[in-house]
Design a protein around this motif. Structure first.
Motif: not given
Ligand SMILES: *Cc1c(COP(=O)(O)O)cnc(C)c1O
Length: 352
Positions: A1-26
């Motif tokens: 996190m940079s020191g520039f991010l507005n304080s109101r957003y510092r505690s956000l926990c962003p959504y973690v999408p399901g994996e879209q892997p590139k390493d092999r075919r699944y």
């Protein structure tokens, strides 16, 4: 996190999408995409699309999509001004949270993870209500008429549904607040609340083209509701991102709405494979409730949820595991083609 991010957003926990892997075919059974391609109308519309026209902005009113939605759902008495097309239904949810939840928002603890993320983003007072021991929503917890409510129906990741009578009671017990019904999975067996829009001034229904309509990558969804509510959403949309749906996605979405039978047939195939998969999982000792989505939520008595997801991953199959305390023994498994589900069951039998 940079020191520039507005304080109101510092505690956000962003959504973690399901994996879209590139390493092999699944075999991807982790993000509830359709195993089937978009329909022939979509393919034709995109190949007709004029390359040179991409230099132009697309229609910021999404008029073509609104007209196509009105055509598709016209039998329910819904006109074009009952729809606000959005970039995926995540954008519809975002607009609803922004528009209608200043007195707070309520949703179940076991539900779509994005609700908590959006609540934090918009700094809403979130009442997160535990589902019952059997993971069902207890409607008696939603009767206070003191804030906006959002429920996924069918719920994710449980696959459980509420019926029309239950949705009606929710709407009539909360007349002073908007009730958002997130119908991302409604085409896989539930009964849509769209017909109730003409009766209830406080109902918003969100749907997506990402699951049953095979267009996750095109980012198309919509909110539907009484015209006054839709005007509110349009006011916010036009204050934020008036060109919210790309030209190509508008064409794809309109075309998909012209071929409902193609997607209905795909849903029937998925439902059939879902019923087969649930039976086979139970045969292998899994606990799995009947699901009304394009996924099943299952727990093995023999192996933990995380360990099972890792064992499947090593064998080339991705499923979704959620670390949250109440559901960490489970995996959410997307229903693919019948052949893919047979591969899954075979692999599970080997692991166990
Ligand atoms: C997938 C999903 C959505 C939104 O998907 P979009 O791709 O943004 O349309 C919304 N709600 C639930 C419950 C979902 O599972």
């Amino acid at each position: 996190m940079s020191g520039f991010l507005n304080s109101r957003y510092r505690s956000l926990c962003p959504y973690v999408p399901g994996e879209q892997p590139k390493d092999r075919r699944y075999l991807k059974l982790n993000t509830n995409e359709s195993p089937f391609p978009p329909g022939p109308e979509v393919q034709a519309a995109l190949s007709r699309a004029a390359f040179a026209d991409l230099r132009l902005y697309e229609d910021p009113d999404n008029a073509g999509l609104k007209a196509a939605l009105a055509q598709r759902f016209g039998a329910l008495g819904l006109s074009a001004d009952c729809f606000c097309p959005t970039a995926g239904s995540d954008e519809a949810l975002d607009l609803c949270f922004m528009a209608f939840a200043e007195e707070g928002i309520q949703f179940p603890d076991v539900s779509y993870g994005f609700y908590a993320v959006l609540s934090a983003l918009h700094r809403l007072d979130a009442r997160v209500t535990p589902v019952r021991e059997d993971l069902r929503i207890d409607l008696s917890d939603y009767r206070r008429n003191d804030r906006c409510i959002v429920l996924a129906n069918p719920n994710a990741p449980t696959g459980l549904i509420l019926g029309e009578a239950e949705i009606r009671s929710l709407l009539s017990r909360n007349p002073d607040h908007v009730v958002i019904v997130d119908e991302a999975y409604i085409d896989f067996g539930g009964q849509s609340a769209l017909p109730l829009i003409r009766e209830y001034a406080n109902l918003v229904v969100c749907q997506t083209f990402s699951k049953s309509r095979s267009l996750a990558g095109a980012r198309i969804g919509f909110a539907a509701g009484a015209p006054a509510l839709i005007q509110d959403l349009e006011r916010l949309r036009n204050s934020r991102n008036p060109y919210n749906i790309s030209a190509l996605s508008q064409l794809a979405g309109e075309a998909a709405l012209r071929e409902p039978e193609y997607y209905a047939e795909n849903c029937r195939r998925i439902i059939k494979s879902r019923e087969w998969t649930v039976r086979e999982l139970r045969r292998l000792g899994f606990t799995a409730a009947d699901s009304f989505g394009n996924f099943v939520f299952a727990r093995s008595g023999q192996i933990g949820g995380r360990d099972l997801a890792l064992a499947l991953r090593e064998r080339g199959i991705l499923v979704r595991h959620f670390p949250a305390e109440r559901i960490r023994d489970y995996n959410r498994i997307t229903i693919g083609t019948q052949a893919e589900m047979e591969q899954l069951i075979e692999t599970l039998a080997q692991i166990l």
